[in-house]
Motif scaffolding. Sequence first.
Motif: not given
Length: 726
Positions: A505, A538, A584, A602
């Motif tokens: 991440p 991301m 995102h 995510l």
Amino acid sequence: MTPRSTGARRHRTARRRRLPLRYLLPVTLLAALMAMLMLRGYVHSEILADHRIAPPAATDKVPHRVLGGGPVIDARAGRINTVRIPHHKLVLTFDDGPDPVWTPKVLDTLKRHHAHAVFFVTGTMASRYPGLVQRMVDEGHEVGLHTFNHPDLSYQSKSRIDWELSQNQLALAGAAGIRTSLFRPPYSSFPDAFDNKSWPVTRYVAQRGYLTLVNNTDSEDWKRSGVEEIIRRATPKGGKGAVVLMHDSGGDRSQTVAALDKFLPGLQEEGYRFTNLTEALDAPSAHTPVTGAELWKGRAWIFLVQAAEKTTQVLGVGLAVIGVLVITRFGLMLVLSFAHARRVRRPGFRWGAPVTEPVSVLVPAYNEAKCIENTVRSLMDSDHPVEVIVIDDGSSDGTARIVEDLRLPNVRVVRQHNAGKPAALNRGIANARHDLIVMMDGDTVFERATVGELVQPFGDARVGAVAGNAKVGNRDSLIGAWQHIEYVMGFNLDRRMYDILRCMPTIPGAVGAFRRSALERVGGMSDDTLAEDTDITMALHRDGWRVVYAEKARAWTEAPESVQQLWSQRYRWSYGTMQAIWKHRKAVVERGASGRFGRVGLPLVSLFMVLAPLLAPLIDVFLLYGLVFGPTGKTVGAWLGVLAIQAACAAYAFRLDRERMTHLISLPLQQILYRQLMYVVLLQSWITALTGGRLRWQKLRRTGVVEAPGGLPGQRGPANDRRPVA
């Protein structure tokens, strides 16, 4: 003093006074949750309860007419009268309720047989189940007080007795809008059981206007000796009237309900009537409606208790969720980090052809005068060819001049007006000469091998970015030690896991590398969020690039040294991460690499980096709750179990990073104190996000205590494995 300086001083003073307000809302919410838990314990008889029973005492101070009289004792007017129930009338009494399971069954049975009874309720149960109290009143039954917490009043002071009665009445007022004049002491029995300890309580309660009702027929249903035995004991002899003791709470009352269903019609056929007390005595109702402030106080009390019940239920669900998340995360970290270590440490492992091409190192700097020389000199000691670009983002402390005065080869300074870190990095990218770009913070120092280790994964053409191993350089303070544990366990062990899952991440701003082509394809660094490092990572995933972790690319960074600075940093990180997830979010429904990251990365980031830290303090909240209200042993055992799991993961992470285990001594204290601070920070971030607030960049004050590798205090070992001695 000029007017301008006076105004500036006032502005600074006002700003200092306003500063604590940033903590007010999250701290208030935390206090409210604790208050709800306290109230919940309060009404569950887990505090103030005294279940001792006084041993037998002398009876010489008890009037003979009481010892040999009826079960109704009236000493309200200063005179002592006892009353027996008329023949062929039975007053069924039920103690200790209302119970959500058994009281409705008892009420259903009474209604089916057209019988009335007297329910002596405790304040704790009436507060929790007010609807059942209202049903008792609506269906013609009488309600009496059985104290709030069910203590043996023989041991209590007059103030405690008053409190038990008033709180019991408050619960009745809120539940059914009534007061009652009926009272039954806990653990009471037949009239001849009064002694010199219990009789003064009855006299004192009578002075408060209460009629005391004991019993002269005991079903002993609490023994659960069978339906027929309960009926036998509850049946008076010779058609006499009686006050019959039963229970609608306190455990399994299935035998009581079954006995009632046979007992009621059986004695009704013999001519008995089942009435409440005032009906049996042909007296005015024991209930008095309450109005005005007393009624609203009672309703407010019931509302708060119900809110506490619901809140505790929600917190219980949250505790279950965090338990699953913690176990899942630790399990994934242990298994996948082991797999990662085996993969990258196996003999002959290579990402591809060795990467030897020069690298551009970007150092965005804003007022880093205390740190910048150490940072730049550490880069000059690199065993990989580098050019260093220091982007001075409008510093006012001479940062750029310090670098220029060093007159080091391959070191350039680019100046710009203050525009923020993303703009500074983009300016550096535009000025970089090479295709591989390393980014670091102005308060960070690299080891000699860091750059070379950091760029080796680019031997794989699919790799677009590499995350390095950021370490805390100033770990000698307690806050520094806690952050050291967090970096080694919470960040680097996580990165190993995310590397295997291919959904890293965040590339840490302190040590990360990028392909120029990858950066250009996603539009460079963005200032849409406060976590530009998470945002760019991301974006690269969504563009199809691999992002990997290089464990040997170590960088030493200066962690915040005060609670205020730590709060500011983590507040920005938390809020920025939420912004990046939201930015995102469309990846969840997209196809290809973006969709894979959206449906794998995510959710994991949201669960493990946002939801889990927010819920984690529930473990400690319920620890405190269990210590105060019980069960203490099970609570402490569960908390120690979670701590043991965390300690095992931390020890494994320290072993992987070849760190000394001595710092783990502070792990229990970290879990108690540090986690609460992170919780409040994250809660404040949630509030800011939900209210649409904007958070500006906050500059941390640096001390320059983290030196270049050659100057690290207490340094030992070879150049490619340098670190401060713990």
